[in-house]
Scaffold this active site. Structure first.
Site, PDB file in Angstrom:
ATOM      1  N   ARG A  62       8.429 -31.395  26.148  1.00  0.00           N
ATOM      2  CA  ARG A  62       8.544 -31.552  24.681  1.00  0.00           C
ATOM      3  C   ARG A  62       7.634 -32.674  24.193  1.00  0.00           C
ATOM      4  O   ARG A  62       7.172 -32.685  23.057  1.00  0.00           O
ATOM      5  CB  ARG A  62      10.005 -31.785  24.262  1.00  0.00           C
ATOM      6  CG  ARG A  62      10.162 -32.003  22.757  1.00  0.00           C
ATOM      7  CD  ARG A  62      11.579 -31.749  22.236  1.00  0.00           C
ATOM      8  NE  ARG A  62      12.615 -32.271  23.099  1.00  0.00           N
ATOM      9  CZ  ARG A  62      12.889 -33.571  23.256  1.00  0.00           C
ATOM     10  NH1 ARG A  62      12.207 -34.485  22.586  1.00  0.00           N
ATOM     11  NH2 ARG A  62      13.851 -33.946  24.058  1.00  0.00           N
ATOM     12  N   TYR A 115       2.199 -18.382   1.123  1.00  0.00           N
ATOM     13  CA  TYR A 115       2.908 -17.578   2.115  1.00  0.00           C
ATOM     14  C   TYR A 115       4.406 -17.773   1.834  1.00  0.00           C
ATOM     15  O   TYR A 115       4.871 -18.925   1.708  1.00  0.00           O
ATOM     16  CB  TYR A 115       2.528 -18.093   3.509  1.00  0.00           C
ATOM     17  CG  TYR A 115       3.213 -17.369   4.630  1.00  0.00           C
ATOM     18  CD1 TYR A 115       2.869 -16.061   4.940  1.00  0.00           C
ATOM     19  CD2 TYR A 115       4.191 -17.993   5.381  1.00  0.00           C
ATOM     20  CE1 TYR A 115       3.494 -15.399   5.974  1.00  0.00           C
ATOM     21  CE2 TYR A 115       4.818 -17.325   6.421  1.00  0.00           C
ATOM     22  CZ  TYR A 115       4.475 -16.025   6.707  1.00  0.00           C
ATOM     23  OH  TYR A 115       5.100 -15.374   7.730  1.00  0.00           O
ATOM     24  N   ASP A 187      -3.378 -25.186   4.555  1.00  0.00           N
ATOM     25  CA  ASP A 187      -3.054 -24.095   5.477  1.00  0.00           C
ATOM     26  C   ASP A 187      -4.335 -23.277   5.638  1.00  0.00           C
ATOM     27  O   ASP A 187      -4.759 -22.583   4.711  1.00  0.00           O
ATOM     28  CB  ASP A 187      -1.911 -23.243   4.885  1.00  0.00           C
ATOM     29  CG  ASP A 187      -1.475 -22.127   5.822  1.00  0.00           C
ATOM     30  OD1 ASP A 187      -2.294 -21.669   6.651  1.00  0.00           O
ATOM     31  OD2 ASP A 187      -0.314 -21.683   5.713  1.00  0.00           O
ATOM     32  N   LYS A 212      -2.016 -15.666  13.876  1.00  0.00           N
ATOM     33  CA  LYS A 212      -2.962 -14.794  13.187  1.00  0.00           C
ATOM     34  C   LYS A 212      -4.319 -14.849  13.899  1.00  0.00           C
ATOM     35  O   LYS A 212      -4.407 -14.496  15.049  1.00  0.00           O
ATOM     36  CB  LYS A 212      -3.036 -15.191  11.710  1.00  0.00           C
ATOM     37  CG  LYS A 212      -1.661 -15.475  11.073  1.00  0.00           C
ATOM     38  CD  LYS A 212      -0.762 -14.273  10.968  1.00  0.00           C
ATOM     39  CE  LYS A 212       0.685 -14.612  10.645  1.00  0.00           C
ATOM     40  NZ  LYS A 212       0.941 -15.445   9.492  1.00  0.00           N
TER      41      LYS A 212
END
Ligand SMILES: *Cc1c(COP(=O)(O)O)cnc(C)c1O
Length: 397
Positions: A62, A115, A187, A212
């Protein structure tokens, strides 16, 4: 190859080699998947030195992992940033940036055609923690300036916007944000670092849904944060490691595999998109096509100025309205009827009955999403086959 040399190379060289060094132990050319949650210390002193930060090394996945580090270096190099933080999803990247920089009472200015979940994150969830937000058309920079408040900490922009394909002037937004002591967060999912590098245009932070274009094969959900400065990278890291937004080493490996062909894929998709946009624009059943590469795009000049390409996303409107939109979805054979975008395959969807069905017809109209509105992410199939598919599908309307 030193990191400095890599920064001076072309985009394809960066996509293939940045961060992807052969394994120092085995010589493996592909970055190995270090599928381990934890890492053994040599002795008590070594463990202590790692925790103190006096020595470089791995403690727990992590907090850090070699496969994930390679991907962070790869995307940070492509974006010309100081460092990357790889996350479990694009939404995890966005929410981690907010969690790192926003306090109760702070304010965010952001695009209205975001989005969907990015908007819900602010409107529904961050609002519960006392963060206010104002949604404006960021393509109108005067509207961005007018929305700024003394407590604005972040200006958040998606360009070109989804699914309206409106373009926001990033240099102008950076100036507005910085004049108000706020950060500009962009973004960059739709353009990928190949076609647009917001940090070079004044943005402070870039976020990606690597689901994407960057991964590009519709087989991984993943995200990335890239900061312009190392100070911002260090400022985000505590929120990143404690809120648990980290990705998994296998996920990182998949994206490292996909990113090697990023430059080729986006250029191939763009070439197909340009031809298809022109074909659709001249089709009698189509009322308009919105694609940044068409001179008919209202912000064609701005797009050319701030982007190195036009990408492969477009929207168009069918004259036949809602019914024609649905019929087209049922008639295409090669294009896949699915949400998401940026894959090697062409994806088509009908926002009015799918992604934006939850909005009232009135608010959809205001956002420019009419019944005949179609969103298309053009892939890398043979162009003639794509055009033939649209020819036969449009003939059925
Ligand atoms: C898909 C997408 C996201 C969300 O990314 P996930 O990887 O699905 O969490 C954010 N922004 C844009 C522009 C997207 O297309």
């Amino acid at each position: 190859m030193s990191k400095k040399d890599m920064r001076e190379m072309g985009m394809s060289s960066k996509a293939i080699h940045a961060g992807q060094h052969s394994d120092p132990i085995t010589g493996a050319v592909a970055v190995p998947i270090y599928q381990s949650s934890t890492f053994a210390f040599r002795d008590a002193d070594h463990g202590a030195a790692l925790f103190k930060g006096a020595e470089k090394g791995y403690i727990y996945t992590r907090i850090g992992n070699p496969t994930i580090d390679a991907l962070q270096e790869s995307v940070a190099t492509l974006e010309n940033g100081a460092g990357g933080l790889a996350t479990a999803s694009g939404m995890a990247a966005i929410s981690t940036v907010y969690m790192a920089f926003l306090n109760a009472g702070d304010h965010v200015v952001c695009g209205e055609a975001l989005y969907g979940p990015s908007r819900i994150l602010l409107e529904t969830h961050l609002a519960r923690f006392g963060v206010q937000s104002t949604f404006v058309d960021t393509a109108d920079t005067d509207a961005v300036a007018a929305a700024m408040k003394p407590n604005t900490k972040i200006v958040y922009v998606e360009t070109p916007a989804n699914p309206t394909i409106k373009i926001t002037d990033l240099r102008a937004c950076a100036e507005i944000a910085h004049a108000g002591n706020a950060r500009l967060v962009v973004d960059n999912t739709f353009m990928s670092p190949i076609f647009q590098r917001p940090l070079d245009l004044g943005a402070d932070i870039v976020v990606h849904s690597m689901t994407k274009f960057i991964n590009g094969h519709a087989d991984v959900v993943a995200g990335m944060i890239v900061t312009k400065t190392i100070e911002d990278w260090k400022a985000i890291r505590p929120a990143f490691t404690t809120f648990g937004a980290n990705m998994d080493p296998h996920q990182a490996y998949m994206v490292l595999r996909g990113i090697k062909t990023l430059n080729m894929r986006v250029h191939c998709g763009q070439e197909n998109a340009m031809r298809l946009a022109k074909y659709l624009e001249s089709h009698p059943k189509v009322s308009w096509v919105r694609y940044p590469g068409l001179e008919s795009h209202p912000q064609y000049e701005l797009g050319k100025r701030q982007m190195d390409g036009f990408g492969s996303l477009m929207s168009f409107e069918l004259k036949g309205g809602h019914e024609a939109g649905k019929k087209l979805m049922d008639s295409v054979e090669l294009a896949v009827l699915a949400v998401s975008l940026g894959g090697i395959e062409t994806l088509i969807q009908h926002p009015a009955s799918m992604t934006h069905a939850g909005m009232t017809p009135e608010s959809r109209e205001i956002a420019g999403i009419t019944g005949g509105f179609v969103r298309l992410s053009v892939g890398c199939e043979t162009y003639e086959d794509l055009e033939a598919d649209f020819e036969q599908a449009l003939a059925q309307l």
